[in-house]
Motif scaffolding. Sequence first.
Motif, short mmCIF file in Angstrom:
data_model
loop_
_atom_site.label_atom_id
_atom_site.label_comp_id
_atom_site.label_asym_id
_atom_site.label_seq_id
_atom_site.Cartn_x
_atom_site.Cartn_y
_atom_site.Cartn_z
N LEU A 16 0.66 -1.35 0.40
CA LEU A 16 -0.37 0.10 -0.22
C LEU A 16 0.70 1.60 -0.19
CD1 LEU A 16 -2.50 1.01 0.17
CD2 LEU A 16 -2.87 0.84 3.05
N ALA A 17 0.91 1.85 -1.21
CA ALA A 17 2.12 2.80 -1.42
C ALA A 17 1.76 4.44 -0.23
CB ALA A 17 1.83 3.47 -2.33
N SER A 18 0.02 3.99 0.14
CA SER A 18 0.46 5.87 1.00
C SER A 18 0.44 5.35 2.09
CB SER A 18 -2.02 5.44 0.71
OG SER A 18 -2.04 4.85 1.01
N ALA A 19 0.16 4.27 2.01
CA ALA A 19 0.78 3.77 3.78
C ALA A 19 2.17 3.93 3.92
CB ALA A 19 0.51 2.16 4.58
N HIS A 20 3.21 3.17 3.15
CA HIS A 20 4.63 3.50 3.30
C HIS A 20 4.94 5.42 3.22
CE1 HIS A 20 5.62 -0.29 2.72
NE2 HIS A 20 5.13 -0.79 1.92
N GLU A 21 3.90 6.19 2.11
CA GLU A 21 4.35 7.51 2.24
C GLU A 21 4.56 8.37 3.27
OE1 GLU A 21 3.25 11.70 -1.15
OE2 GLU A 21 2.18 9.98 -0.54
N LEU A 22 3.49 7.70 3.74
CA LEU A 22 3.29 8.67 5.15
C LEU A 22 3.69 8.12 6.47
CD1 LEU A 22 1.57 10.37 6.75
CD2 LEU A 22 -0.14 9.07 7.18
N LEU A 23 4.46 6.65 6.17
CA LEU A 23 5.24 6.10 7.43
C LEU A 23 6.72 6.60 7.24
CD1 LEU A 23 5.83 4.00 9.65
CD2 LEU A 23 6.19 2.36 8.41
N GLY A 24 6.87 7.09 6.12
CA GLY A 24 8.21 7.28 5.74
C GLY A 24 7.90 8.97 6.16
N THR A 25 7.28 10.18 6.11
CA THR A 25 7.09 10.87 7.02
C THR A 25 6.84 11.25 8.29
OG1 THR A 25 6.25 11.75 4.82
CG2 THR A 25 6.32 13.09 6.21
N VAL A 26 6.93 10.26 8.34
CA VAL A 26 6.20 10.08 10.10
C VAL A 26 7.90 10.07 10.68
CG1 VAL A 26 5.24 8.64 12.56
CG2 VAL A 26 3.69 9.52 9.94
N LEU A 27 8.39 8.64 10.04
CA LEU A 27 10.04 8.65 10.94
C LEU A 27 10.61 9.35 10.55
CD1 LEU A 27 9.98 4.33 9.24
CD2 LEU A 27 10.09 5.51 11.62
N ARG A 28 11.03 10.53 9.75
CA ARG A 28 11.20 11.56 9.74
C ARG A 28 11.51 12.48 10.29
NH1 ARG A 28 14.04 14.69 9.66
NH2 ARG A 28 14.81 16.10 7.93
N ARG A 29 9.89 13.06 10.96
CA ARG A 29 9.93 13.49 11.84
C ARG A 29 10.14 12.78 13.34
NH1 ARG A 29 3.94 16.46 12.18
NH2 ARG A 29 3.25 14.75 13.01
N GLN A 30 10.33 12.19 13.73
CA GLN A 30 10.85 11.46 14.77
C GLN A 30 11.98 11.63 14.69
OE1 GLN A 30 8.18 7.59 15.04
NE2 GLN A 30 7.17 8.38 16.64
N GLY A 31 12.67 11.82 13.58
CA GLY A 31 14.27 11.98 13.74
C GLY A 31 14.79 10.63 13.72
#
Length: 299
Positions: free
Chosen positions: A31-46
């Motif tokens: 599911l591309a939308s899940a991978h996209e948002l997960l990457g953004t979340v991880l990036r914001r968490q450092g």
Amino acid sequence: HVGAATAAYTDRRDDDARAELDRALSLNAKLASAHELLGTVLRRQGDLLGAIRTYETLVAVAPSDVKAKATLDRWRREFDLQLQMRQTYSDHFAVSFEGPAEEPLAAQAVQALTRAFDRICGVLNTYPTTTIPIVLYTTSQFTDITRAPSWAAGAYDGTIRVPMRGALDNADELDRVLAHEFTHALVHTLSRSAVPTWLNEGLATALESEGLDWAETAVRRSKPVPLAALRRSFGQFTGAQAQLAYATSALAVRRMLQDAGGVAVANLIRDLGDGADFDAAFTRRIQRSFDDFQAALQP
């Protein structure tokens, strides 16, 4: 699950967003939308490396996604830069910089941050319990990595990011920018959930230096913006619009500090982090309704 994660991400509840996205990907690993948002979340968490790995998977499942490829390339450049950087430490800060030529600036940044720590923590009577990371960039590196608007003098996304811009030649400006971004870091320790942008930016601007004459001038020249219109990011504003938004926000928070004190403002932010209704929390901590407070700000 992706919808729930999106709502949690918007409200800065990143742990909740990750849990929902993990569930979504357990149901559909492509599911591309899940991978996209997960990457953004991880990036914001450092977790930059985790974000890179997630976007590598995204690009594999969505090879035509040009935006994802560009983001992945940018994050890889940031990771490579991190590997090359040196660090200097103090009791509360870890400052990363590129090489020996930037070492005097890093030392000056530590001194400025220490002054900001003593002053701002004293006003709010709250102190961070973990080391705060700071990265000093060239202007081009800062623009590439943060994607901040051209008028931005710094950024905070879990890490304080500052473009050098000849900072050694202007110590007062370095003090101001670092104090501003440190306040954002302190707000983040008080509330992991979304805080209205006017309150977050207003507090950072009100505490970055002693005077707000520039803000009073900006508001006199134009009609102050209603605070309710300044709940979201200022990033979409032009330079002039941003200046008025910052000025309006700073003057509003200065009034809150004068009327109720720094401890009350810090407690309001804590309440919001605990999920309290904004209007109820504002009335409780500032001792007047938000509507009454806004009305009193009008010239």
